[in-house]
Design a protein around this motif. Structure first.
Motif, PDB file in Angstrom:
ATOM      1  N   ILE A  17       0.773  -1.067  -0.018  1.00 28.93           N
ATOM      2  CA  ILE A  17       0.074   0.026   0.062  1.00 28.93           C
ATOM      3  C   ILE A  17       0.830   1.248   0.113  1.00 28.93           C
ATOM      4  O   ILE A  17       0.403   2.288  -0.455  1.00 28.93           O
ATOM      5  N   VAL A  18       2.035   1.125   0.670  1.00 29.64           N
ATOM      6  CA  VAL A  18       2.879   2.202   0.511  1.00 29.64           C
ATOM      7  C   VAL A  18       3.410   2.807  -0.845  1.00 29.64           C
ATOM      8  O   VAL A  18       3.396   3.986  -1.007  1.00 29.64           O
ATOM      9  N   ASP A  19       3.435   1.764  -1.872  1.00 31.38           N
ATOM     10  CA  ASP A  19       3.621   2.200  -3.399  1.00 31.38           C
ATOM     11  C   ASP A  19       2.426   3.111  -3.701  1.00 31.38           C
ATOM     12  O   ASP A  19       2.686   3.581  -4.874  1.00 31.38           O
ATOM     13  N   GLN A  20       1.223   2.924  -3.277  1.00 32.17           N
ATOM     14  CA  GLN A  20       0.011   3.576  -3.678  1.00 32.17           C
ATOM     15  C   GLN A  20      -0.183   5.302  -3.046  1.00 32.17           C
ATOM     16  O   GLN A  20      -1.220   5.761  -3.369  1.00 32.17           O
ATOM     17  N   LEU A  21       0.876   5.383  -2.081  1.00 33.70           N
ATOM     18  CA  LEU A  21       0.614   6.839  -1.524  1.00 33.70           C
ATOM     19  C   LEU A  21       0.800   7.807  -2.636  1.00 33.70           C
ATOM     20  O   LEU A  21       1.623   7.942  -3.373  1.00 33.70           O
ATOM     21  N   GLY A  22       0.007   9.197  -2.129  1.00 29.15           N
ATOM     22  CA  GLY A  22       0.376  10.345  -2.996  1.00 29.15           C
ATOM     23  C   GLY A  22       1.544  10.766  -2.855  1.00 29.15           C
ATOM     24  O   GLY A  22       2.288  10.518  -1.848  1.00 29.15           O
ATOM     25  N   PRO A  23       2.065  11.796  -3.766  1.00 27.86           N
ATOM     26  CA  PRO A  23       3.441  12.492  -3.427  1.00 27.86           C
ATOM     27  C   PRO A  23       3.741  13.064  -2.051  1.00 27.86           C
ATOM     28  O   PRO A  23       4.747  12.898  -1.607  1.00 27.86           O
ATOM     29  N   VAL A  24       2.641  13.688  -1.525  1.00 27.47           N
ATOM     30  CA  VAL A  24       2.996  14.483  -0.093  1.00 27.47           C
ATOM     31  C   VAL A  24       3.002  13.360   0.827  1.00 27.47           C
ATOM     32  O   VAL A  24       4.201  13.391   1.736  1.00 27.47           O
ATOM     33  N   MET A  25       2.210  12.206   0.921  1.00 26.18           N
ATOM     34  CA  MET A  25       2.491  11.332   2.018  1.00 26.18           C
ATOM     35  C   MET A  25       3.526  10.664   1.777  1.00 26.18           C
ATOM     36  O   MET A  25       4.355  10.116   2.586  1.00 26.18           O
ATOM     37  N   SER A  26       3.876  10.230   0.537  1.00 24.70           N
ATOM     38  CA  SER A  26       4.775   9.484   0.267  1.00 24.70           C
ATOM     39  C   SER A  26       6.403  10.126   0.794  1.00 24.70           C
ATOM     40  O   SER A  26       7.145   9.294   1.306  1.00 24.70           O
ATOM     41  N   ALA A  27       6.487  11.274   0.572  1.00 18.03           N
ATOM     42  CA  ALA A  27       7.721  12.040   1.019  1.00 18.03           C
ATOM     43  C   ALA A  27       7.769  11.938   2.418  1.00 18.03           C
ATOM     44  O   ALA A  27       8.923  11.799   3.062  1.00 18.03           O
TER      45      ALA A  27
END
Length: 150
Positions: A131-141
């Protein structure tokens, strides 16, 4: 001529605080607490599938504890991602909502999302970690900053 006094009358009221007869029973919320409680309210409004979990949470906790409630949000979201909870809120909607909220840059909201959502996502060896690969750019950062190894 009238005599004048050099003494200035005390016109300042006594500002000694009165002790609260019931300390800690009705704490004044901080702005961070208010924004985090609002985050929970907005989540439940936007994604009504969390209503049952919210009602149970409030019943058990006696109010809204955002960090505690978000444990349930993580569990429901990961189960939805894994296809284990067909009645749960679609994980994409939850991630979209949290991405929008993360982009606002509000401290109390960020504290809850980073600490009690991103921080509680499955580890690399656990089911649902993808699921971490599905995070948007803000949450991913933010995720990479707090968990650089995943």
């Amino acid at each position: 001529m009238a005599a004048t006094s050099n003494a200035t009358p005390n016109l300042t009221p006594n500002l000694t605080p009165t002790p609260n007869p019931t300390p800690n029973l009705t704490p004044t919320p901080t702005p961070h607490a208010t924004s985090s409680v609002q985050l929970v309210s907005d989540l439940v409004t936007r994604i009504p599938e969390f209503q049952g979990a919210y009602e149970t949470h409030v019943s058990h906790q006696g109010g809204v504890l955002p960090h505690v409630f978000f444990w349930d949000v993580v569990q429901h979201t990961v189960r939805s991602f894994l296809g284990e909870a067909p009645a749960a809120a679609d994980w994409r909607r939850t991630l979209d909502f949290l991405e929008e909220q993360s982009a606002r840059g509000v401290l109390g909201i960020d504290e809850v999302i980073v600490t009690s959502f991103l921080g509680d996502l499955p580890s690399p060896q656990e089911p649902g970690h993808a699921i971490v690969d599905q995070l948007g750019p803000v949450m991913s950062a933010k995720f990479v900053r707090i968990r650089p190894l995943g």
